[in-house]
Design an enzyme around this catalytic site. Sequence first.
Site, PDB file in Angstrom:
ATOM      1  N   LYS A 168     -90.665  26.737  42.441  1.00 27.17           N
ATOM      2  CA  LYS A 168     -91.128  28.029  41.973  1.00 27.17           C
ATOM      3  C   LYS A 168     -89.918  28.876  41.588  1.00 27.17           C
ATOM      4  CE  LYS A 168     -92.042  31.526  44.892  1.00 27.17           C
ATOM      5  NZ  LYS A 168     -90.870  32.234  45.418  1.00 27.17           N
ATOM      6  N   HIS A 198     -93.599  25.640  48.946  1.00 27.29           N
ATOM      7  CA  HIS A 198     -93.276  25.176  50.303  1.00 27.29           C
ATOM      8  C   HIS A 198     -94.285  25.644  51.363  1.00 27.29           C
ATOM      9  CE1 HIS A 198     -91.325  29.114  50.938  1.00 27.29           C
ATOM     10  NE2 HIS A 198     -91.426  28.849  52.219  1.00 27.29           N
ATOM     11  N   LYS A 202     -96.291  23.808  55.281  1.00 28.67           N
ATOM     12  CA  LYS A 202     -96.375  24.394  56.615  1.00 28.67           C
ATOM     13  C   LYS A 202     -97.590  23.820  57.339  1.00 28.67           C
ATOM     14  CE  LYS A 202     -94.291  28.817  55.329  1.00 28.67           C
ATOM     15  NZ  LYS A 202     -93.011  28.861  56.013  1.00 28.67           N
ATOM     16  N   GLU A 236     -92.214  40.364  55.970  1.00 26.19           N
ATOM     17  CA  GLU A 236     -90.866  39.878  56.301  1.00 26.19           C
ATOM     18  C   GLU A 236     -90.016  41.056  56.753  1.00 26.19           C
ATOM     19  OE1 GLU A 236     -89.302  36.560  53.690  1.00 26.19           O
ATOM     20  OE2 GLU A 236     -90.480  37.725  52.275  1.00 26.19           O
ATOM     21  N   ASP A 255     -92.986  36.979  43.271  1.00 29.72           N
ATOM     22  CA  ASP A 255     -92.280  36.143  44.240  1.00 29.72           C
ATOM     23  C   ASP A 255     -93.232  35.509  45.258  1.00 29.72           C
ATOM     24  OD1 ASP A 255     -89.931  35.068  45.441  1.00 29.72           O
ATOM     25  OD2 ASP A 255     -89.942  36.659  46.948  1.00 29.72           O
ATOM     26  N   HIS A 260     -97.445  31.617  47.087  1.00 29.60           N
ATOM     27  CA  HIS A 260     -97.669  31.440  48.528  1.00 29.60           C
ATOM     28  C   HIS A 260     -98.995  32.048  49.021  1.00 29.60           C
ATOM     29  CE1 HIS A 260     -93.710  29.997  48.278  1.00 29.60           C
ATOM     30  NE2 HIS A 260     -93.054  31.107  48.549  1.00 29.60           N
ATOM     31  N   LYS A 360     -90.949  43.041  51.879  1.00 30.45           N
ATOM     32  CA  LYS A 360     -89.659  42.883  52.552  1.00 30.45           C
ATOM     33  C   LYS A 360     -89.444  44.122  53.426  1.00 30.45           C
ATOM     34  CE  LYS A 360     -88.057  39.322  49.968  1.00 30.45           C
ATOM     35  NZ  LYS A 360     -87.988  37.994  50.547  1.00 30.45           N
TER      36      LYS A 360
HETATM   37  C1  BG6 Z   1     -89.729  32.289  48.981  1.00 30.30           C
HETATM   38  C2  BG6 Z   1     -89.495  33.668  48.416  1.00 30.30           C
HETATM   39  O1  BG6 Z   1     -90.445  31.501  48.055  1.00 30.30           O
HETATM   40  O2  BG6 Z   1     -90.484  32.403  50.177  1.00 30.30           O
HETATM   41  C3  BG6 Z   1     -88.745  34.514  49.427  1.00 30.30           C
HETATM   42  O3  BG6 Z   1     -88.741  33.562  47.212  1.00 30.30           O
HETATM   43  C4  BG6 Z   1     -89.483  34.540  50.746  1.00 30.30           C
HETATM   44  O4  BG6 Z   1     -88.549  35.834  48.936  1.00 30.30           O
HETATM   45  C5  BG6 Z   1     -89.831  33.125  51.210  1.00 30.30           C
HETATM   46  O5  BG6 Z   1     -88.633  35.144  51.704  1.00 30.30           O
HETATM   47  C6  BG6 Z   1     -90.768  33.169  52.387  1.00 30.30           C
HETATM   48  O6  BG6 Z   1     -90.898  31.865  52.921  1.00 30.30           O
HETATM   49  P1  BG6 Z   1     -90.985  31.632  54.484  1.00 30.30           P
HETATM   50  O7  BG6 Z   1     -91.224  30.173  54.639  1.00 30.30           O
HETATM   51  O8  BG6 Z   1     -89.670  32.098  55.041  1.00 30.30           O
HETATM   52  O9  BG6 Z   1     -92.116  32.478  54.941  1.00 30.30           O
END
Ligand code: BG6
Length: 510
Positions: A168, A198, A202, A236, A255, A260, A360
């Site tokens: 991505k 990703h 999980k 986050e 993002d 996600h 964030k």
């Molecule tokens: C990434 C984003 O794809 O996923 C990031 O670009 C984000 O900004 C991250 O922090 C979050 O992934 P995880 O697995 O840390 O929740």
Amino acid sequence: MARAAPKPQGLAPAPPCTLVVFGARGDLTKRLLTPALYNLTHERLLPDGFRVLGVDHNVEDDASFGQNVESFLRTLVGNAASEADEGGLDRGRWAWLRHRLGYLTGDFEDPATYRALAARLASDGGKGQGAIFYLATSPRFFGEIVRQLAKAGLTDETDGFRRVVIEKPFGQDLRSAKALNALLLKRMDEGQIYRIDHFMGKETVRNIMALRFANAVFEPIWNRDNIDHVQITAAETVGVEDRGGFYDQAGALRDMVPNHLFQLLGMVAMEPPNSLGAEAIRAEKARVIEAIEIQTPAQALANSVRGQYRAGQVGGKSLSDYRAAQNVAKTSHTETFVALKLSIDNWRWAGVPFYLRTGKAMAARDTEVVIRFKAPPGKLFREGGSPAPAANELVLQLQPQEGISLAFDVKQPGEDMSLAPVRMDFRYADYFTVESATGYEPLLYDVMIGDQTLFKKADEIEASWRAVQPFMTAWSKGGVLHSYAAGANGPPQADALLARDGRSWHEVGP
Ligand code: BG6
């Protein structure tokens, strides 16, 4: 506490193949891909004929590349824990992997790189050796690398499989995602393309399917008759860190949301697939994302809240203003927080709002899905001015700890009939040995064995962009960017988005 039996070791090692990583000196390879490969050696899922070939423009050779990977792995795995360990790395496992690492210096846009790559693949691998091209590069190279691979004959499968993994962001909007899909599909079959997210690696994301479809108790109530609304949160605590250059162009919506958060939405909202086969699951996931209602510009403005963080305190530490971060424009209008209200226009979900938020610099790290059920009908328990029973709530938590909890009401001890809310909690760590993993392990293994279940098809990607496009279009023409202090859970307007419907967000944090 009862512990589950060890998981069955039913998986066979993958077939012999070479993993070619474009962007071998980049952050993703360092922080996630090579640690995931190291973890896979533990599970003995990599074949003897496995090779990794890093490609990047930095001048390196096999030895210095191996050295770089080793230094970083050592910082990750910590101190030696046993005799078999050397600086925390298991000597045997690391030697096995180290022996298989190679490096090719090359410019991604230069045809000579691909000639050298073809020669290297022919000399390193045996006949019939598969090849996986992992594009861990800046997205601006995705199209060019695939074009060059095809031109050099490297997507031709006459001598072993040829697969491409695309990271991505897959496009920046609907138009660019369609163009990238068209470019790929002109040169390869859909079966050779692995669009990765990703979140699908999980454990808890895949566990949502197990919860819904392996337990007969949930599915009958998983619909608009019983569910009031759904919340999906990915909060986050980190700020933009050193990714200002990328993030200021992308923003929180691009993002996190069409990728996600929509993976979570897909798992929670899809219809039961006919089988656990890749096609069945991918088709259902794409179908529900296609059913997300496309909003008009006015609806998009009314159903979204954007925020950008200012300086503040997160977990006792100071975080400076987003606009002061490296490579972020001083007058940036990029959102670091977004909240949306979406509807899914199908039989199961009509009238059930889906509220999504991500940001964030929020108060706590917390990725969760909350299913809020309808309140019980009738006047029982409300007589004499007593508060109405709280609605049941099922929380599927992904991060920081994986678990599931159910909130319900009980009678408080005593003479009178008054209620109190309680929670039933399940933590994965209480029942299973939870190995530390990057999330990339199952995804890499699946590419090697040719299982596309956890990867997105072209139609799902395009449906995802189509659903968020109205927000991007509306914001480009107007709409307010609110601010919030780092350490807050977005701007107060995000609370108002739910309050106007008589609802409230689930508290961020464990
Ligand atoms: C990434 C984003 O794809 O996923 C990031 O670009 C984000 O900004 C991250 O922090 C979050 O992934 P995880 O697995 O840390 O929740």
